[in-house]
Design a protein around this motif. Structure first.
Motif, PDB file in Angstrom:
ATOM      1  N   ALA A 220       0.418  -6.972   8.445  1.00 28.50           N
ATOM      2  CA  ALA A 220      -0.081  -5.866   7.569  1.00 28.50           C
ATOM      3  C   ALA A 220       0.901  -5.812   6.266  1.00 28.50           C
ATOM      4  N   ALA A 221       2.114  -5.514   6.539  1.00 27.31           N
ATOM      5  CA  ALA A 221       3.226  -5.356   5.188  1.00 27.31           C
ATOM      6  C   ALA A 221       3.155  -6.453   4.398  1.00 27.31           C
ATOM      7  N   PHE A 222       2.984  -7.866   5.140  1.00 27.35           N
ATOM      8  CA  PHE A 222       3.249  -9.042   4.323  1.00 27.35           C
ATOM      9  C   PHE A 222       1.809  -9.182   3.276  1.00 27.35           C
ATOM     10  N   ILE A 223       0.822  -8.817   4.061  1.00 25.83           N
ATOM     11  CA  ILE A 223      -0.353  -8.759   3.103  1.00 25.83           C
ATOM     12  C   ILE A 223      -0.410  -7.710   1.937  1.00 25.83           C
ATOM     13  N   GLN A 224       0.223  -6.608   2.167  1.00 25.09           N
ATOM     14  CA  GLN A 224       0.440  -5.479   1.358  1.00 25.09           C
ATOM     15  C   GLN A 224       1.239  -5.831   0.190  1.00 25.09           C
ATOM     16  N   THR A 225       2.533  -6.427   0.548  1.00 19.33           N
ATOM     17  CA  THR A 225       3.863  -6.546  -0.357  1.00 19.33           C
ATOM     18  C   THR A 225       4.014  -7.620  -1.022  1.00 19.33           C
ATOM     19  N   PRO A 226       4.108  -7.742  -2.211  1.00 19.84           N
ATOM     20  CA  PRO A 226       4.468  -8.885  -3.172  1.00 19.84           C
ATOM     21  C   PRO A 226       5.915  -9.541  -2.722  1.00 19.84           C
ATOM     22  N   LEU A 227       6.176 -10.681  -2.582  1.00 23.24           N
ATOM     23  CA  LEU A 227       7.303 -11.211  -2.058  1.00 23.24           C
ATOM     24  C   LEU A 227       8.631 -10.931  -2.656  1.00 23.24           C
ATOM     25  N   PRO A 228       8.622 -10.554  -3.959  1.00 22.42           N
ATOM     26  CA  PRO A 228       9.919 -10.089  -4.627  1.00 22.42           C
ATOM     27  C   PRO A 228      10.238  -8.707  -3.923  1.00 22.42           C
ATOM     28  N   ALA A 229       9.301  -7.683  -3.883  1.00 23.91           N
ATOM     29  CA  ALA A 229       9.373  -6.447  -3.309  1.00 23.91           C
ATOM     30  C   ALA A 229       9.836  -6.635  -2.030  1.00 23.91           C
ATOM     31  N   PHE A 230       9.181  -7.542  -1.017  1.00 20.52           N
ATOM     32  CA  PHE A 230       9.819  -8.001   0.154  1.00 20.52           C
ATOM     33  C   PHE A 230      11.186  -7.945   0.425  1.00 20.52           C
TER      34      PHE A 230
ATOM     35  N   ARG B 184       9.987   0.958  -4.926  1.00 25.38           N
ATOM     36  CA  ARG B 184       8.827   0.102  -4.306  1.00 25.38           C
ATOM     37  C   ARG B 184       9.251  -0.554  -3.287  1.00 25.38           C
ATOM     38  N   ALA B 185      10.529  -1.196  -3.402  1.00 25.42           N
ATOM     39  CA  ALA B 185      11.121  -1.828  -1.859  1.00 25.42           C
ATOM     40  C   ALA B 185      11.091  -0.800  -0.603  1.00 25.42           C
ATOM     41  N   ALA B 186      11.749   0.334  -1.087  1.00 22.80           N
ATOM     42  CA  ALA B 186      11.742   1.365   0.075  1.00 22.80           C
ATOM     43  C   ALA B 186      10.480   1.675   0.601  1.00 22.80           C
ATOM     44  N   ARG B 187       9.513   1.786  -0.103  1.00 23.75           N
ATOM     45  CA  ARG B 187       7.903   2.081   0.318  1.00 23.75           C
ATOM     46  C   ARG B 187       7.554   0.976   1.346  1.00 23.75           C
ATOM     47  N   VAL B 188       8.180  -0.171   1.251  1.00 23.58           N
ATOM     48  CA  VAL B 188       7.680  -1.283   2.285  1.00 23.58           C
ATOM     49  C   VAL B 188       7.878  -0.496   3.614  1.00 23.58           C
ATOM     50  N   TYR B 189       9.033   0.056   3.756  1.00 26.29           N
ATOM     51  CA  TYR B 189       9.164   0.469   5.326  1.00 26.29           C
ATOM     52  C   TYR B 189       8.249   1.732   5.468  1.00 26.29           C
ATOM     53  N   GLU B 190       8.124   2.457   4.528  1.00 19.30           N
ATOM     54  CA  GLU B 190       7.048   3.770   4.636  1.00 19.30           C
ATOM     55  C   GLU B 190       5.747   3.163   5.009  1.00 19.30           C
ATOM     56  N   ALA B 191       5.097   1.895   4.286  1.00 19.26           N
ATOM     57  CA  ALA B 191       3.834   1.465   4.554  1.00 19.26           C
ATOM     58  C   ALA B 191       4.178   0.952   5.981  1.00 19.26           C
ATOM     59  N   MET B 192       5.109   0.196   6.357  1.00 19.49           N
ATOM     60  CA  MET B 192       4.913  -0.211   7.862  1.00 19.49           C
ATOM     61  C   MET B 192       4.957   0.623   8.885  1.00 19.49           C
ATOM     62  N   GLY B 193       5.658   2.056   8.516  1.00 22.72           N
ATOM     63  CA  GLY B 193       5.665   3.197   9.334  1.00 22.72           C
ATOM     64  C   GLY B 193       4.346   3.840   9.452  1.00 22.72           C
ATOM     65  N   GLY B 194       3.481   3.533   8.476  1.00 18.08           N
ATOM     66  CA  GLY B 194       2.136   4.154   8.383  1.00 18.08           C
ATOM     67  C   GLY B 194       1.195   3.172   9.371  1.00 18.08           C
ATOM     68  N   TYR B 195       1.313   1.759   9.404  1.00 19.27           N
ATOM     69  CA  TYR B 195       0.608   0.878   9.921  1.00 19.27           C
ATOM     70  C   TYR B 195       0.830   0.883  11.611  1.00 19.27           C
ATOM     71  N   ALA B 196       2.358   1.214  12.010  1.00 19.83           N
ATOM     72  CA  ALA B 196       2.781   0.880  13.367  1.00 19.83           C
ATOM     73  C   ALA B 196       1.875   1.679  14.338  1.00 19.83           C
ATOM     74  N   PRO B 197       1.700   2.917  14.072  1.00 22.03           N
ATOM     75  CA  PRO B 197       0.906   3.595  15.107  1.00 22.03           C
ATOM     76  C   PRO B 197      -0.553   3.460  15.373  1.00 22.03           C
ATOM     77  N   THR B 198      -1.143   2.806  14.245  1.00 21.64           N
ATOM     78  CA  THR B 198      -2.654   2.146  14.227  1.00 21.64           C
ATOM     79  C   THR B 198      -2.455   1.046  14.908  1.00 21.64           C
ATOM     80  N   ILE B 199      -1.668   0.121  14.540  1.00 20.91           N
ATOM     81  CA  ILE B 199      -1.496  -1.089  15.499  1.00 20.91           C
ATOM     82  C   ILE B 199      -1.415  -0.987  16.834  1.00 20.91           C
ATOM     83  N   GLY B 200      -0.373   0.156  17.076  1.00 21.11           N
ATOM     84  CA  GLY B 200      -0.128   0.419  18.630  1.00 21.11           C
ATOM     85  C   GLY B 200      -1.536   0.777  19.085  1.00 21.11           C
ATOM     86  N   ILE B 201      -2.475   1.580  18.535  1.00 24.08           N
ATOM     87  CA  ILE B 201      -3.535   2.085  18.980  1.00 24.08           C
ATOM     88  C   ILE B 201      -4.669   0.772  19.274  1.00 24.08           C
ATOM     89  N   ILE B 202      -4.271  -0.199  18.475  1.00 20.03           N
ATOM     90  CA  ILE B 202      -5.288  -1.322  18.768  1.00 20.03           C
ATOM     91  C   ILE B 202      -4.867  -2.096  19.930  1.00 20.03           C
TER      92      ILE B 202
END
Length: 246
Positions: free
Chosen positions: A46-56, A141-159
């Motif tokens: 999910a993070a790869f899809i959202q984030t441009p390569l330079p930001a990651f 923007r780079a720091a928000r990559v971790y924030e985004a992953m923190g938002g996805y992880a619980p949902t992926i856990g539910i999946i």
């Protein structure tokens, strides 16, 4: 080295593992390969899809700041600005050209070169503010990559939990298959919530704090350089810049 970050990681792991042990659980119960694959792989995907390569790439490069953030020497920086001011009063703005060549901080070097070139204060401010804001936005923007992953992880856990329950429902006739499915269901949820709240979100917030601290240092340099350009007294500059100290 940031000792609080190290203590935080150790405390988080000990709290989870220790709490599980006190409740009569075993460490093996928390070790589940399929659940880890679902949560970690899904979160990264999910993070790869959202984030441009330079930001990651920038996010990966900033990760060590969690444990060893770059030094932000505010007081030493104020002393440097005062020395630049004394040089400018003694030798003129051209005297800053030699100092600029030896300056290791790229932001400060650019400001000193602009001063030595006779740049007007308004122009100096506009040029340096663009660089300051651009760098801050890039790092945030780079720091928000971790924030985004923190938002996805619980949902992926539910999946993962739902997938485990589907596995359980499909094997109701075979009791030997129920245990693994139930384990994946519950452990995937734990992985998702724990990964987000114990690691990813704290990492994001820590990096944001470091970025803002660095921006504050550059703002201090900018105000000091502008004061030199306007010919202010070194003592007045020092008193003004001390307002940036906590």
């Amino acid at each position: 080295m940031d000792i609080l970050s190290i203590i935080g990681v150790i405390l988080a792991v000990v709290a989870i593992v220790g709490g599980n042990h006190l409740e009569g659980g075993h460490i093996q119960a928390l070790m589940n390969g399929p659940a880890a694959l679902i949560v970690i792989g899904g979160t990264l995907g999910a993070a790869f899809i959202q984030t441009p390569l330079p930001a990651f790439k920038r996010a990966l490069g900033m990760f060590p700041w969690v444990f060893a953030s770059p030094d932000v020497p505010l007081r030493e920086g104020i002393g440097k600005v005062v020395n630049w001011s004394n040089t400018a009063r003694k030798d003129g703005l051209l005297g800053l050209e030699t100092i600029a060549e030896m300056e290791t901080d790229l932001f400060a070097r650019k400001g000193l070169q602009l001063l030595a070139d006779g740049c007007e204060p308004d122009t100096l401010r506009s040029i340096l503010e663009v660089e300051l804001v651009s760098r801050e936005n890039s790092d945030l923007r780079a720091a928000r990559v971790y924030e985004a992953m923190g938002g996805y992880a619980p949902t992926i856990g539910i999946i993962g939990a739902v997938m485990g329950l589907i596995h359980v429902m499909g094997n109701l006739a075979d009791p030997s298959m129920l245990g693994s499915g139930i384990a994946v269901a519950f452990v995937a949820t734990i992985y998702g919530v724990a990964l987000a709240n114990l690691f990813l979100l704290p990492i994001a917030n820590k990096l944001k704090a470091v970025v803002l601290e660095q921006s504050g240092y550059r703002e201090m340099l900018l105000e000091g350089l502008l004061a030199i350009a306007e010919g202010e007294n070194p003592r007045s500059i020092e008193l003004k810049l001390e307002g940036f100290l906590d």
